[in-house]
Design an enzyme around this catalytic site. Structure first.
Site, PDB file in Angstrom:
ATOM      1  N   ALA A 158     -11.721   2.428   4.332  1.00  0.00           N
ATOM      2  CA  ALA A 158     -10.736   1.595   3.642  1.00  0.00           C
ATOM      3  C   ALA A 158      -9.890   2.413   2.670  1.00  0.00           C
ATOM      4  O   ALA A 158     -10.097   3.615   2.483  1.00  0.00           O
ATOM      5  CB  ALA A 158     -11.443   0.456   2.916  1.00  0.00           C
ATOM      6  N   HIS A 159      -8.955   1.726   2.032  1.00  0.00           N
ATOM      7  CA  HIS A 159      -7.990   2.415   1.172  1.00  0.00           C
ATOM      8  C   HIS A 159      -8.651   3.069  -0.038  1.00  0.00           C
ATOM      9  O   HIS A 159      -9.588   2.564  -0.615  1.00  0.00           O
ATOM     10  CB  HIS A 159      -6.852   1.478   0.736  1.00  0.00           C
ATOM     11  N   ASN A 160      -8.119   4.255  -0.360  1.00  0.00           N
ATOM     12  CA  ASN A 160      -8.528   5.029  -1.537  1.00  0.00           C
ATOM     13  C   ASN A 160      -9.949   5.566  -1.484  1.00  0.00           C
ATOM     14  O   ASN A 160     -10.486   6.021  -2.502  1.00  0.00           O
ATOM     15  CB  ASN A 160      -8.328   4.221  -2.821  1.00  0.00           C
ATOM     16  N   GLN A 182       0.867  -1.183   0.000  1.00  0.00           N
ATOM     17  CA  GLN A 182       0.000   0.000   0.000  1.00  0.00           C
ATOM     18  C   GLN A 182       0.904   1.234   0.000  1.00  0.00           C
ATOM     19  O   GLN A 182       1.357   1.699   1.046  1.00  0.00           O
ATOM     20  CB  GLN A 182      -0.916  -0.021   1.210  1.00  0.00           C
ATOM     21  N   ARG A 236      -4.392   3.777   4.506  1.00  0.00           N
ATOM     22  CA  ARG A 236      -3.654   4.467   3.453  1.00  0.00           C
ATOM     23  C   ARG A 236      -4.049   3.911   2.091  1.00  0.00           C
ATOM     24  O   ARG A 236      -4.539   2.784   1.969  1.00  0.00           O
ATOM     25  CB  ARG A 236      -2.148   4.336   3.669  1.00  0.00           C
TER      26      ARG A 236
END
Length: 353
Positions: free
Chosen positions: A241-243, A200, A220
């Site tokens: 969560a990511h993004n 990540q 991240r």
């Protein structure tokens, strides 16, 4: 023993721009509800359902709209929005300790980290290489600020907040204990049934005037940063969560879960326990009611719900049993519609003859 905070009613009126109806020299030492307030406390009426408590309230003064004040014989501060005025005045009576500037002797600060002289770094905090701490920032005990992370001016971190590396936080951001910002997103590639980890390599970028509740986690990004806009308010135990991207001034209640790459617009409200699947978008000005599961994008502003409302257990069991019969009922309904159409068609033909 706590010292008593005290203001005159005139001072409070000036603070919120209120019309004062009563004694400007009346001392006010706190805030309380209409039911519980005493003669040295200020109360407010914001919700009509509490109007019934106004005549008997012992409050020294009450924040009221002009309409409510006209029928009130007691002391009042007349404002357009009593709840907003209460919010502003609450900070005058806030007893949260103010940390003194400086770095505690037990804190560990990397040689190349930058800490503004006006910032406060608490006991056993760790600030890693390349991190930058802005003016007036307060970092509580046992916090960890990862490498190259940045905290803008006026930020406040309660004890035991963790920022991983490459997290950028704007000005005046408050983060409660147990929050983890910049943890690794849940990313894996499957190779013949075996999960292979995806690094990540993005970060987290958080805007100005954001509040993040206790034990909330913001992962991240896998490639680009996870983005939290200006003025966003996040309650406790939220998972982002990511993004994920969250637009300016959106608010979320506790236990919301947002899957990867979901995009939420500005001025949205997500009530407690809402869940979002990944890779969908919610437009601006959307309200999602509690425990709703959002499985597709929302393109029109408004209020959205899913699930069934609470009902007595016996009735719920009957409803659940009927749900299991829906497919069979739908087939039977289709058959009845076909028979009705046939009878109607036959009747029309007979009348034409």
């Amino acid at each position: 023993m706590m010292s008593t905070l005290s203001y005159t009613l005139g001072q409070l009126a000036a603070h919120v721009g209120a019309e004062l109806r009563g004694d400007a020299d009346l001392p006010i030492q706190g805030l309380a509800t209409l039911q519980e307030a005493g003669p040295a406390q200020l109360s407010f009426l914001a919700n009509p359902q509490y109007r019934k408590y106004l005549p008997e309230s012992r409050a020294g003064a009450v924040l009221l709209t002009a309409a409510d004040a006209d029928g009130f014989s007691g002391t009042a501060l007349v404002v357009a929005n009593p709840y907003l005025a209460y919010a502003s005045l609450s900070h005058l009576f806030d007893r949260k300790p103010k940390a003194a500037a400086g770095i505690h002797p037990t804190a560990i600060v990397a040689a190349d980290a930058e800490v503004d002289p006006s910032a406060s770094v608490g006991a056993y905090a760790v600030i890693e290489s390349g991190a930058r701490i802005g003016a007036g920032v307060s970092i509580g005990a046992h916090c960890v600020i990862g490498a190259r992370s940045v905290i803008g001016e006026g930020g406040w971190l309660a004890p035991r907040v963790t920022l991983y590396h490459d997290v950028t936080i704007g000005a005046r951001v408050s983060i409660q204990s147990g929050a983890v910002i910049g943890g690794e997103g849940f990313g894996f590639a499957n190779e013949k049934g075996v999960w292979q980890k995806i690094a990540q390599i993005g970060g987290v970028t958080i805007g100005d005037d954001v509040e993040i509740g206790a034990n909330t986690t913001i992962d991240r990004g896998a490639l680009s940063d996870t983005l939290i806009g200006n003025g966003v308010k996040l309650d406790n135990q939220i998972m982002i969560a990511h993004n994920v991207q969250i637009g300016d001034h959106t608010a979320m209640a506790a236990c919301v879960g947002i899957s990867g790459s979901a995009k939420i617009g500005r001025h949205c409200m997500l009530a407690g326990g809402v869940g979002l699947v990944g890779h969908i978008e919610i437009c601006d000005n959307v309200f999602v009611t509690g425990m709703t599961m959002v499985t597709r994008s929302i393109t029109e502003p408004g209020s959205y719900s899913s699930g069934t409302a609470m009902q007595p257990a016996a009735e719920w069991k009957k409803s659940a049993a009927r749900i299991r019969q829906l497919d069979d009922m739908a087939r039977r309904l289709q058959q009845l519609e076909k028979r009705l159409a046939a009878v109607t068609s036959s009747g029309d033909a007979s009348s034409d003859a």
